[in-house]
Design an enzyme around this catalytic site. Structure first.
Site, mmCIF file in Angstrom:
data_model
loop_
_atom_site.group_PDB
_atom_site.id
_atom_site.type_symbol
_atom_site.label_atom_id
_atom_site.label_comp_id
_atom_site.label_asym_id
_atom_site.label_seq_id
_atom_site.Cartn_x
_atom_site.Cartn_y
_atom_site.Cartn_z
ATOM 1 N N ARG A 95 0.966 -11.559 5.995
ATOM 2 C CA ARG A 95 2.405 -11.742 6.201
ATOM 3 C C ARG A 95 2.938 -11.062 7.452
ATOM 4 O O ARG A 95 4.072 -11.297 7.844
ATOM 5 C CB ARG A 95 3.157 -11.271 4.949
ATOM 6 C CG ARG A 95 2.773 -12.134 3.727
ATOM 7 C CD ARG A 95 3.580 -11.790 2.513
ATOM 8 N NE ARG A 95 5.013 -12.049 2.696
ATOM 9 C CZ ARG A 95 5.935 -11.784 1.783
ATOM 10 N NH1 ARG A 95 5.573 -11.257 0.643
ATOM 11 N NH2 ARG A 95 7.199 -12.052 2.005
ATOM 12 N N PRO A 109 0.829 -1.213 0.000
ATOM 13 C CA PRO A 109 0.000 0.000 0.000
ATOM 14 C C PRO A 109 0.864 1.264 0.000
ATOM 15 O O PRO A 109 1.787 1.394 0.786
ATOM 16 C CB PRO A 109 -0.800 -0.109 1.299
ATOM 17 C CG PRO A 109 -0.698 -1.536 1.721
ATOM 18 C CD PRO A 109 0.605 -2.031 1.188
ATOM 19 N N GLU A 110 0.557 2.172 -0.925
ATOM 20 C CA GLU A 110 1.259 3.444 -1.017
ATOM 21 C C GLU A 110 0.267 4.565 -0.665
ATOM 22 O O GLU A 110 -0.852 4.291 -0.260
ATOM 23 C CB GLU A 110 1.800 3.654 -2.442
ATOM 24 C CG GLU A 110 2.729 2.551 -2.924
ATOM 25 C CD GLU A 110 3.281 2.820 -4.327
ATOM 26 O OE1 GLU A 110 3.397 4.000 -4.713
ATOM 27 O OE2 GLU A 110 3.586 1.851 -5.034
#
Ligand SMILES: [Zn+2]
Length: 276
Positions: A113, A2-3
């Protein structure tokens, strides 16, 4: 990963429904996402009222009564999912944290993760950390002149420069590549080789790309989900990122890939010449 547009999408979706809610119960399912003992974290959050939900760089920042802040970095695969009072919660496969809210609703942090991080910070501690991040690309106070001045201090390849959060906050590999393509700048060019005109074009291209991606509610390559559990809509609009071997939408040349600082860079050899 995610940016800025993905994190902004989540912040915007949460700020309305969460504002004024009180955290009634804190369920920690994955204590390794925290940076303090679980019990301390739970005690610290319980009964706090949520104020604003904002974004700084790639971080979600919840202001809480106290005052204190809850700062969440989604890492690679983190998701923040929200279910309103009587709504079915979005599908969560790997929940790490659940906040039960009053008068209703549940906020779920889900992360396959678990590279994400959930921290409780004092406003002062966060202010010090935030100062070490670069300026926000969408902040109108960042002028083309100031942007070029920052670029001129570094010989790092411009694509890698854009990813350095201490130089510019919030940009990751997808939008760095897209903006360089739009500005016609080769990703391997040293940051300081950009002329004032090129730096201005790059800043403009970054802003256009980020704004379009926010309007489309971010890009989902695989893991990103909005707070409602939906994939982002910008993926089909990517022109260069991940397009190795495809035809350049502008000139018809084949898109190439190279590796800079161990990360792929995508470019059109004709639209983005190595030497300007
Ligand atoms: Zn081209």
């Amino acid at each position: 990963v995610p940016e800025l547009p993905e994190v902004e999408t989540v912040a915007r979706a949460l700020s309305g429904p969460l504002a004024g809610s009180r955290i009634e119960a804190v369920e920690v399912l994955r204590p390794d996402l925290l940076t303090e003992p679980e019990e301390k974290f739970r005690r610290g959050l319980t009964s706090r009222r949520i104020g604003e939900v904002g974004r700084r760089g790639k971080n979600l920042v919840f202001s809480l009564s106290g005052p204190q802040l809850l700062v969440i970095n989604l890492g690679m695969t983190g998701r923040l999912l929200f279910a309103g009072k009587n709504a079915e919660p979005p599908r969560s496969t790997h929940p790490g944290l659940r906040l039960h809210l009053h008068p209703g609703g549940t906020l779920i942090y889900d992360d396959i993760r678990r590279f994400g991080r959930i921290r409780r910070l004092s406003p002062r501690a966060w202010a010090l950390e935030s100062e070490r991040l670069g300026p926000e690309p969408l902040d109108p106070a960042l002028s083309a002149v100031a942007f070029q001045e920052r670029l001129s201090r570094s010989r790092t390849p411009v694509r890698s420069w854009l990813l350095d959060q201490s130089r510019l906050a919030g940009v990751g590999n997808i939008y760095a590549n897209e903006a360089l393509f739009r500005a016609g700048i080769h990703p391997a060019r040293p940051a300081r080789s950009l002329s004032p005109g090129e730096a201005g074009n790059l800043l403009k291209a970054l802003r256009e790309t980020l704004a379009e991606a926010i309007r489309a509610r971010g890009t989902t390559l695989r893991d990103f989900r909005t707070a409602e559990g939906d994939p982002g809509g910008y993926g089909p609009f990517l022109r260069i990122y991940g397009q190795e071997g495809s035809v350049c939408p502008v000139c018809g040349s084949l898109v190439e890939r190279m590796v800079l600082s161990k990360r792929s860079a995508f470019f059109c050899p004709r639209c983005q010449p190595k030497v300007s």
